[in-house]
Design a protein around this motif. Sequence first.
Motif, mmCIF file in Angstrom:
data_model
loop_
_atom_site.group_PDB
_atom_site.id
_atom_site.type_symbol
_atom_site.label_atom_id
_atom_site.label_comp_id
_atom_site.label_asym_id
_atom_site.label_seq_id
_atom_site.Cartn_x
_atom_site.Cartn_y
_atom_site.Cartn_z
ATOM 1 N N ILE A 1 38.708 48.492 34.417
ATOM 2 C CA ILE A 1 38.948 48.635 32.981
ATOM 3 C C ILE A 1 40.423 48.368 32.708
ATOM 4 O O ILE A 1 41.300 49.027 33.293
ATOM 5 C CB ILE A 1 38.552 50.036 32.492
ATOM 6 N N PRO A 2 40.760 47.406 31.830
ATOM 7 C CA PRO A 2 42.159 47.076 31.564
ATOM 8 C C PRO A 2 42.943 48.286 31.067
ATOM 9 O O PRO A 2 42.429 49.122 30.315
ATOM 10 C CB PRO A 2 42.068 45.988 30.487
ATOM 11 N N ARG B 1 39.768 42.164 43.025
ATOM 12 C CA ARG B 1 40.550 43.305 42.561
ATOM 13 C C ARG B 1 41.265 43.939 43.740
ATOM 14 O O ARG B 1 40.662 44.189 44.779
ATOM 15 C CB ARG B 1 39.639 44.326 41.878
ATOM 16 N N TYR B 2 42.553 44.180 43.588
ATOM 17 C CA TYR B 2 43.374 44.648 44.696
ATOM 18 C C TYR B 2 44.176 45.866 44.278
ATOM 19 O O TYR B 2 44.752 45.912 43.186
ATOM 20 C CB TYR B 2 44.329 43.545 45.163
ATOM 21 N N ALA B 3 44.223 46.856 45.164
ATOM 22 C CA ALA B 3 44.994 48.070 44.906
ATOM 23 C C ALA B 3 46.442 47.868 45.325
ATOM 24 O O ALA B 3 46.732 47.177 46.302
ATOM 25 C CB ALA B 3 44.387 49.244 45.675
ATOM 26 N N LEU B 4 47.363 48.476 44.595
ATOM 27 C CA LEU B 4 48.765 48.448 44.963
ATOM 28 C C LEU B 4 49.459 49.683 44.406
ATOM 29 O O LEU B 4 48.989 50.308 43.453
ATOM 30 C CB LEU B 4 49.460 47.181 44.464
ATOM 31 N N GLN B 5 50.544 50.035 45.040
ATOM 32 C CA GLN B 5 51.289 51.213 44.644
ATOM 33 C C GLN B 5 52.426 50.816 43.708
ATOM 34 O O GLN B 5 53.146 49.846 43.953
ATOM 35 C CB GLN B 5 51.863 51.905 45.887
ATOM 36 N N GLY C 1 46.498 37.739 36.634
ATOM 37 C CA GLY C 1 45.895 39.013 36.981
ATOM 38 C C GLY C 1 45.817 39.935 35.788
ATOM 39 O O GLY C 1 46.602 39.835 34.847
ATOM 40 N N GLN C 2 44.851 40.838 35.825
ATOM 41 C CA GLN C 2 44.693 41.874 34.809
ATOM 42 C C GLN C 2 44.996 43.221 35.450
ATOM 43 O O GLN C 2 44.352 43.616 36.419
ATOM 44 C CB GLN C 2 43.270 41.878 34.249
ATOM 45 N N ILE C 3 45.998 43.920 34.932
ATOM 46 C CA ILE C 3 46.307 45.257 35.423
ATOM 47 C C ILE C 3 45.223 46.201 34.904
ATOM 48 O O ILE C 3 44.941 46.253 33.704
ATOM 49 C CB ILE C 3 47.692 45.705 34.942
ATOM 50 N N CYS C 4 44.600 46.931 35.827
ATOM 51 C CA CYS C 4 43.439 47.727 35.448
ATOM 52 C C CYS C 4 43.332 48.963 36.327
ATOM 53 O O CYS C 4 44.141 49.164 37.243
ATOM 54 C CB CYS C 4 42.166 46.886 35.560
ATOM 55 N N ASN C 5 42.297 49.776 36.061
ATOM 56 C CA ASN C 5 42.048 50.929 36.924
ATOM 57 C C ASN C 5 41.068 50.540 38.019
ATOM 58 O O ASN C 5 40.662 49.369 38.132
ATOM 59 C CB ASN C 5 41.549 52.129 36.106
ATOM 60 N N ALA C 6 40.632 51.505 38.806
ATOM 61 C CA ALA C 6 39.775 51.212 39.952
ATOM 62 C C ALA C 6 38.439 50.626 39.535
ATOM 63 O O ALA C 6 37.797 49.908 40.311
ATOM 64 C CB ALA C 6 39.556 52.488 40.770
ATOM 65 N N GLU C 7 37.998 50.921 38.312
ATOM 66 C CA GLU C 7 36.717 50.393 37.829
ATOM 67 C C GLU C 7 36.872 49.040 37.151
ATOM 68 O O GLU C 7 35.901 48.467 36.659
ATOM 69 C CB GLU C 7 36.073 51.379 36.846
ATOM 70 N N VAL D 1 45.218 45.312 40.377
ATOM 71 C CA VAL D 1 45.321 44.011 39.715
ATOM 72 C C VAL D 1 44.071 43.224 40.053
ATOM 73 O O VAL D 1 43.711 43.073 41.225
ATOM 74 C CB VAL D 1 46.568 43.229 40.166
ATOM 75 N N GLN D 2 43.404 42.740 39.022
ATOM 76 C CA GLN D 2 42.194 41.935 39.213
ATOM 77 C C GLN D 2 42.493 40.504 38.806
ATOM 78 O O GLN D 2 42.769 40.217 37.640
ATOM 79 C CB GLN D 2 41.034 42.492 38.377
ATOM 80 N N LEU D 3 42.480 39.590 39.794
ATOM 81 C CA LEU D 3 42.705 38.184 39.486
ATOM 82 C C LEU D 3 41.521 37.639 38.710
ATOM 83 O O LEU D 3 40.366 37.813 39.112
ATOM 84 C CB LEU D 3 42.897 37.380 40.772
ATOM 85 N N ASP D 4 41.789 36.972 37.588
ATOM 86 C CA ASP D 4 40.679 36.463 36.774
ATOM 87 C C ASP D 4 40.772 34.980 36.442
ATOM 88 O O ASP D 4 39.764 34.342 36.159
ATOM 89 C CB ASP D 4 40.519 37.281 35.490
ATOM 90 N N LYS D 5 41.969 34.392 36.484
ATOM 91 C CA LYS D 5 42.108 32.973 36.155
ATOM 92 C C LYS D 5 43.116 32.314 37.095
ATOM 93 O O LYS D 5 43.899 32.989 37.769
ATOM 94 C CB LYS D 5 42.547 32.794 34.694
ATOM 95 N N TYR D 6 43.079 30.976 37.121
ATOM 96 C CA TYR D 6 44.016 30.228 37.954
ATOM 97 C C TYR D 6 44.383 28.926 37.260
ATOM 98 O O TYR D 6 43.643 28.414 36.402
ATOM 99 C CB TYR D 6 43.402 29.913 39.320
ATOM 100 N N ALA D 7 45.525 28.394 37.628
ATOM 101 C CA ALA D 7 45.940 27.062 37.177
ATOM 102 C C ALA D 7 46.629 26.373 38.341
ATOM 103 O O ALA D 7 47.596 26.901 38.898
ATOM 104 C CB ALA D 7 46.879 27.155 35.984
ATOM 105 N N LEU D 8 46.130 25.206 38.742
ATOM 106 C CA LEU D 8 46.787 24.417 39.767
ATOM 107 C C LEU D 8 47.955 23.658 39.146
ATOM 108 O O LEU D 8 47.913 23.280 37.970
ATOM 109 C CB LEU D 8 45.795 23.452 40.416
ATOM 110 N N THR D 9 48.998 23.470 39.916
ATOM 111 C CA THR D 9 50.173 22.773 39.416
ATOM 112 C C THR D 9 50.458 21.545 40.268
ATOM 113 O O THR D 9 50.195 21.525 41.462
ATOM 114 C CB THR D 9 51.411 23.690 39.429
#
Length: 561
Positions: free
Chosen positions: A449-450, A224-228, A441-447, A317-325
């Motif tokens: 929560i989506p 999970r990463y903070a951004l402005q 990524g899932q846009i969420c709050n600091a905890e 933004v919390q990264l939750d899934k990936y797909a290699l290409t």
Amino acid sequence: MKIKGLLFGLFACAALAACTNDDIVENNGKGEQEKVKANLTLVIGAATNSSRAAGDAENGDDINTGTVAESAVSDAVVVLSPQFEGGAEVVSVLNKSQLNQETVAGATVYMPNIKVTTSGEYKVLVVLNPTSGIKTIANGASIAKYNEIAEYVYNYDGTGINELIGTLEDPRFMMVNQREASVNVQSNNSEDPTTLEVAVERVAAKITFVPSSLTIGQTEYSNRYALQVNTAEKVIAETREGYYVASNGQAYHITGLNKATASGKTIWIWNGTRAFEDTGKEYSDTDLLIYNEIEMPADNAFEYEYKTTDGEQTWYVQLDKYALTNLSNATYAARRIANAEFTSTQTFGLLDNTFRYIMDPNTIAKNNNVSGDYFYNKAADVEKAKVDNVSGDAGENPFFADLPTAAESNTLGTCLTYCLENSIKVESQNPQSVTGIVFRGQICNAEGIPMGTIYKKDNNFYTDKEQLYAVYGRDVTDYETYEKGKCYYYSKGIEHSSTDTYMKNVIMRNNIYVLKVKSFKEIGSATITIPDGTEDTDKNFYLKLTSTILPWQVRFNNIEF
């Protein structure tokens, strides 16, 4: 399986003394040497790459011995190809006991003994954990097995068993000698055989992920990463709760009544679909007002009352899934290298100032823009694929898998996949040809929560469509919708080398590519967006990879959004 300095000093004397006058038989006193039966011992260990002047394509940031399964050996095919007239190939299919496993200076080596019926110069090809196709060649009737195996192409379409990938119980990580090996086998003394050192490398490559952003008090990484972000939102001036009494006399508690104005009168809008006015009376035993339902005004017949909170906010933004290409579907058994123009190629050998590139079976076609199926998860397919109700998430992309949240080690993280070489000339290393990765990524709050569906226009984000309408009007259509708050980031190629002019965004055998996200700069794309290679339309949507790279050679990729 790392071997420093080839770790074979104890065999030097044996090698120097392998040929003596007693080993040579004079032919009828004519002074000619007669070809005789001879003995050869191979000392097989892991390849370590030497440094060179032209870049660092052969050298990673560190080395790693790999897991036990990645180094386990079950059997081997050894082919000796005679370099003298009239000689016949010597082919040995060896089981594990015949490989004579030893520990030399703390490293594992294999020391099989091979007899030849005719002494002389031989080229040596060693394959550990050979595939069924190579075993078929070795056991077949061909008289040119050395070349057939060296030219052998292994194909894998991403389904079923990958014969290059094994387990500790079923060793299958195929390894082949890195450089051309040759030896003059002369000793007919079984107690003092000719000795040859052969360094082998894994044919497969490995991509791993190191989770980060460990939440305080947690044992797993949140990714999970903070951004402005610029919100530019108009927040409803007042939101109430109260009671609505239906025509049957039943009272219902309602929340989320948003203050609005219609025909100069204050009304209260619920969920954008129903309108109420307050009666000025309180519901019994509460301090909440009673509201009567009125006819819902048309969209252009009322206005919400807002208070402005324009400005920058901290979202997550919390990264939750990936797909290699673009994972390759074919590789050569033995490494193949080419010059910068791909006009000259060579089997075996390290990259140098003449031979700049590693090759895969499809490299030439990809260089010439010949259309074809070279990958089993093409970037275009990952970009477009959607199915409904997969894992309960409508619109889920079937190429995606859960991103690891627990690191297997601080250095290498968790294996995402083993894969085959993917190489193309540098001017053609575009997103439709190189191996890359898409993160969801899932846009969420600091905890964590989506935040729900998000809307974006003019680089401003809105958590409610009504707020978007408040700024642009209800006729606005040119905005992005982040369904359920999902966003996507594409990496512009997994980086092999940042300093080598040629081998920048390729996948090369016996390398580990370690991916780690360092930071975010922007919220990603609302949909999977992979450029076609002609132009980067929005760099905010892509990953910036910096390489810090394990024989295994490891390529550390720090990712920035």
